[in-house]
Design a protein around this motif. Structure first.
Motif, PDB file in Angstrom:
ATOM      1  N   PRO A  77       0.804  -1.229   0.000  1.00  0.00           N
ATOM      2  CA  PRO A  77       0.000   0.000   0.000  1.00  0.00           C
ATOM      3  C   PRO A  77       0.835   1.276   0.000  1.00  0.00           C
ATOM      4  O   PRO A  77       0.534   2.230   0.725  1.00  0.00           O
ATOM      5  N   GLU A  80      -1.168   4.242  -1.401  1.00  0.00           N
ATOM      6  CA  GLU A  80      -2.191   4.614  -0.428  1.00  0.00           C
ATOM      7  C   GLU A  80      -1.578   5.363   0.754  1.00  0.00           C
ATOM      8  O   GLU A  80      -2.175   6.323   1.272  1.00  0.00           O
ATOM      9  N   GLY A  84      -2.514   9.045   1.974  1.00  0.00           N
ATOM     10  CA  GLY A  84      -2.997   9.251   3.338  1.00  0.00           C
ATOM     11  C   GLY A  84      -2.170  10.268   4.092  1.00  0.00           C
ATOM     12  O   GLY A  84      -2.712  11.154   4.777  1.00  0.00           O
ATOM     13  N   SER A 101      -3.328   3.218   5.198  1.00  0.00           N
ATOM     14  CA  SER A 101      -4.141   3.157   3.996  1.00  0.00           C
ATOM     15  C   SER A 101      -5.218   4.231   4.105  1.00  0.00           C
ATOM     16  O   SER A 101      -5.242   5.019   5.058  1.00  0.00           O
ATOM     17  N   SER A 104     -12.062   5.836   0.368  1.00  0.00           N
ATOM     18  CA  SER A 104     -12.870   6.894  -0.238  1.00  0.00           C
ATOM     19  C   SER A 104     -14.359   6.592  -0.134  1.00  0.00           C
ATOM     20  O   SER A 104     -15.187   7.498  -0.226  1.00  0.00           O
ATOM     21  N   PRO A 123      -8.050  -0.452   0.507  1.00  0.00           N
ATOM     22  CA  PRO A 123      -6.888  -1.155  -0.025  1.00  0.00           C
ATOM     23  C   PRO A 123      -5.956  -1.626   1.092  1.00  0.00           C
ATOM     24  O   PRO A 123      -5.555  -0.835   1.938  1.00  0.00           O
ATOM     25  N   ARG A 166      -8.875  -5.884  -0.554  1.00  0.00           N
ATOM     26  CA  ARG A 166      -9.829  -4.777  -0.580  1.00  0.00           C
ATOM     27  C   ARG A 166     -10.879  -5.100   0.471  1.00  0.00           C
ATOM     28  O   ARG A 166     -11.853  -5.796   0.219  1.00  0.00           O
ATOM     29  N   GLY A 195      -7.207   8.811  -5.182  1.00  0.00           N
ATOM     30  CA  GLY A 195      -7.127   7.405  -5.549  1.00  0.00           C
ATOM     31  C   GLY A 195      -7.163   7.203  -7.057  1.00  0.00           C
ATOM     32  O   GLY A 195      -6.422   6.379  -7.604  1.00  0.00           O
ATOM     33  N   ARG A 199      -4.236   5.457  -9.288  1.00  0.00           N
ATOM     34  CA  ARG A 199      -4.490   4.292 -10.139  1.00  0.00           C
ATOM     35  C   ARG A 199      -4.137   4.598 -11.598  1.00  0.00           C
ATOM     36  O   ARG A 199      -3.687   3.711 -12.330  1.00  0.00           O
TER      37      ARG A 199
END
Length: 353
Positions: A77, A80, A84, A101, A104, A123, A166, A195, A199
């Motif tokens: 992660p 993430e 964060g 992590s 959303s 995640p 997830r 996010g 991605r």
């Protein structure tokens, strides 16, 4: 700094993020050695201020780190945690060094320092020490909250089709580790946008790796006495794959380049649409060129394509972001169409997940 990040993360992941490690992670094993190496090189805190032990890197610098995570299908992660910690810093709460992590998709409410509700599709939730999310109070304000995963009333484990964790976390009057009102320059969908931006970069990295793997295979695989890369049909598919790789990279990097304290929602939406559509075409071409071998468990192609199929839908699909873009363009009208494309101040989007 960007060049240093890129060379270091590429070398580290090339050495440690092997297909065997990815297979083990998909079976539920935490890649402790990989995460320790990332920590030793300062990547989880790369975007944090120097006073917090970070490198104070910009989003443009961080792009190469997050893209590399996609290129090597890294089962950690890190993206993430970077997001964060960025939001915690924006809210004045300070970056964290424990495994972090974010979520959303939330239904959290906060009152008197405690939160109740759920977090969906977190995640790597089961492996995280803490999670960043947004929670609403009775006065209509939105708060940035940091929660200890250990205080979750329930952790319902789940995975995407790539085997990445997830998870769904439920809280009932759980104590908040830290909280602050969401800064006024950030919208309630800030974590959705962050996010989606991450991605997009990961998809760009994975398509680059897919292009290299597919071109290499086409140059080695022979049919009728010559490499299949010599056939015009295969050359056409490789050319389209290269186009999609370039499109995804340019769109994702543009979003990161425009990000600062406030994420460029218009560019983020465009990046996620471009990357998601490129992911679909790239995966199809990769399997088409590889033929039957591309569907075997032993061959590493599926590690990339399963992530492309998963990531294209996470934090808003291409349909979701296309709708947001379309509604914004229509609302601007024909007179403001060109100014909207050239003026970031006219590109604010409001989204509803």
């Amino acid at each position: 700094m960007r060049e240093l990040f890129e060379s270091t993360i590429e070398r580290l992941l090339s050495d440690l993020c092997t297909p065997d490690l990815v297979h083990e992670a998909e079976s539920g094993e935490w890649p402790a050695a990989l995460w320790r190496a990332l920590e030793d090189n300062g990547f989880p805190l790369a975007g944090a201020p120097e006073v917090a032990g970070g490198a104070d890197a910009s989003w443009a610098d961080l792009y190469v780190i997050i893209r590399a995570l996609g290129r090597f299908a890294a089962p950690v992660p890190l993206a993430e945690m970077i997001i964060g910690n960025w939001l915690l810093e924006q809210a004045g709460l300070g970056a964290r060094s424990d495994i972090l992590s974010f979520a959303s998709e939330t239904s959290l409410t906060i009152g008197e320092g405690r939160v109740s509700g759920g977090l969906a599709q977190v995640p790597w939730g089961r492996f995280a020490d803490s999670v960043v999310a947004l929670a609403g109070d009775n006065a209509g304000q939105t708060h940035v909250v940091l929660l200890d995963v250990a205080t979750a009333e329930r952790v319902r484990q789940g995975t995407n089709i790539a085997g990445e964790a997830r998870d769904h976390l439920s809280f009932s009057a759980a104590a908040v580790v830290m909280s602050a009102v969401l800064p006024p320059h950030l919208a309630d969908d800030v974590l959705l946008a962050a996010g989606a931006m991450a991605r997009s970069a990961q998809i760009a990295g994975a398509i680059n790796a897919l292009l290299e793997m597919t071109a290499s295979y086409a140059g080695e695989r022979k049919q009728f006495g010559k490499p299949i890369a010599a056939f015009q049909a295969i050359q056409q598919q490789l050319a389209v794959l290269a186009e999609q790789a370039a499109a995804a990279n340019v769109a994702a990097e543009a979003a990161f380049a425009g990000a600062d304290q406030r994420l460029p929602m218009f560019s983020v939406a465009a990046a996620k649409v471009s990357a998601s559509e490129a992911a679909s075409q790239a995966a199809a071409i990769g399997h088409s060129v590889h033929g039957a071998i591309g569907f075997t468990q032993e061959y590493a192609l599926h590690m990339l394509t399963r992530r492309l199929w998963s990531w294209r839908s996470e934090f808003g699909s291409s349909t979701f972001w296309s709708k947001a873009l379309g509604e914004h363009v229509c609302a601007a009208g024909s007179a403001d169409f060109w100014p909207m494309l050239t003026n970031p101040e006219l590109q604010d989007l409001s989204t509803t997940q």
